[in-house]
Design an enzyme around this catalytic site. Structure first.
Site: not given
Ligand code: NAX
Length: 332
Positions: A11, A14-15, A92, A98, A159, A187
């Site tokens: 990812g 991503g952000q 999502r 879900r 968290d 989580h």
């Molecule tokens: P973004 O949508 O900004 O970035 C995700 C990136 O993953 C994108 O660039 C997308 O192209 C890439 N991606 C998608 N499928 C992929 C694959 N098969 N292989 C490689 N890359 C792939 O999301 P972001 O804000 O960076 O969040 C990433 C994940 O963290 C989300 O699932 C989010 O729900 C999760 N989080 C988990 C947290 C935790 O505490 N465990 C908290 C923060 C966040 O919400």
């Protein structure tokens, strides 16, 4: 200076990765004497954006960064890695159940588990951030049978950090004076933030948080709900989900796993459950752990009150349901 280690971030366009890559590359996780080569994995449509991220990493001119490997191929991304931050996941979307979310992610984490199994170092430490993080970590581990189950973890550190910040603000002390907050379970909104074993350092001695807060009602309700709903509050305010704090939490998690915890201190991590504290076995359940020599151990013998026990049951059930749904998807 030691030999560079290889670290993968998925990812990567991503952000969260945008903050995380800088933290990792400047030594926040593996220390100031550990050079590294970053492997950046994303999906094909994001390769242009990823190119920009690579340019920025180059332009940081970081002394520890010995190379960057951007790719959309899991076989390249996971080759010889010692640490894996699995951040990328299917988000999502509106109207998505879900089950749909789980279905998309089970597929991603199956592929990545297989790639880790085939290409990563056998002692690779894997942190899953992408949601549903606990169950994604479980699936990933299942498809990487040559890597110990203990090497797959899910992130609940954000968290935990949120809980620590809430207590610090309530007591008007810097957050570093507050320790041993626990996040139990999944989580998700069923997570159980628990301050009953936390300590706060005041005038050089560590005092139990419940005795200093002296407000059981606040600890059992407002505190718990604020932590559970903090992610939604950030989205409301920022119109985007937590990224800087998620990246910091991922760094904290991996740093403590590699470097260890201080004596008497513990941190929360989603790890494979051995059934401690009545949690279901063989799900990835967040427990308090202490870490030494790169190995975590669940902290045993903490007293759990009846109120918390009930909540632990709920979050455990949710993880069992997610596991069941994930297995159905795989076997379908
Ligand atoms: P973004 O949508 O900004 O970035 C995700 C990136 O993953 C994108 O660039 C997308 O192209 C890439 N991606 C998608 N499928 C992929 C694959 N098969 N292989 C490689 N890359 C792939 O999301 P972001 O804000 O960076 O969040 C990433 C994940 O963290 C989300 O699932 C989010 O729900 C999760 N989080 C988990 C947290 C935790 O505490 N465990 C908290 C923060 C966040 O919400």
């Amino acid at each position: 200076m030691s030999e560079p280690i290889r670290v993968v971030v998925t990812g990567a366009a991503g952000q969260i990765a945008y903050s995380l890559l800088y933290m990792v590359a400047k030594g926040d996780v593996f220390g100031p004497n550990q050079p590294l080569i970053l492997h950046l994995l994303d999906i094909p449509p994001m390769m242009g954006v990823l190119e920009g991220v690579v340019m920025e990493l180059d332009d940081c001119a970081l002394p520890l960064l010995h190379g960057v490997v951007p790719t959309d191929d899991p076989a390249v991304a996971f080759k010889d890695v010692s640490a894996a931050f699995l951040v990328g996941a299917m988000p999502r979307k509106q109207g998505m159940e879900r089950k749909d979310l789980l279905s998309a992610n089970v597929k991603i984490f199956k592929v990545q588990g297989e790639a880790l199994d085939q290409h990563a170092k056998k002692d690779v430490k894997v942190l899953v951030v992408g949601n549903p993080a606990n169950t994604n970590a479980l699936i990933c581990s299942r498809y990487a049978p040559s890597i110990p189950k203990e090497n797959f973890t899910a992130m609940t550190r954000l968290d935990q950090n949120r809980a620590q910040a809430q207590i610090a603000q309530k007591l008007k002390v810097p957050s570093r004076q507050v320790s041993n907050l626990i996040i139990w379970g999944n989580h998700s909104s069923t997570q159980v933030p628990d301050a009953s074993h936390a300590g706060v350092e005041i005038n050089g001695s560590v005092l139990p948080v419940p005795e200093v807060v002296k407000d059981a009602a606040w600890l059992n309700s407002t505190f718990v709900e604020t932590v559970q709903k903090r992610g939604a509050a950030v989205i409301n305010a920022r119109k985007m989900s937590s990224a800087m704090s998620a990246a910091k939490a991922a760094s904290d998690h991996m740093r403590d796993w590699f470097m260890g915890t201080q004596p008497g201190k513990f941190v929360s991590m989603g790890v494979v459950s051995d059934g401690s504290y009545g949690a279901p076995k063989d799900v990835i359940f967040s427990f308090p752990v202490s870490i030494k020599g790169g190995k975590w151990e669940i902290v045993k013998g903490l007293e759990i009150n009846d109120f918390a026990k009930k909540l632990l049951e709920v979050t455990g059930k949710e993880l069992e349901e997610e596991r069941q749904e994930a297995i159905q998807i795989i076997e379908a």
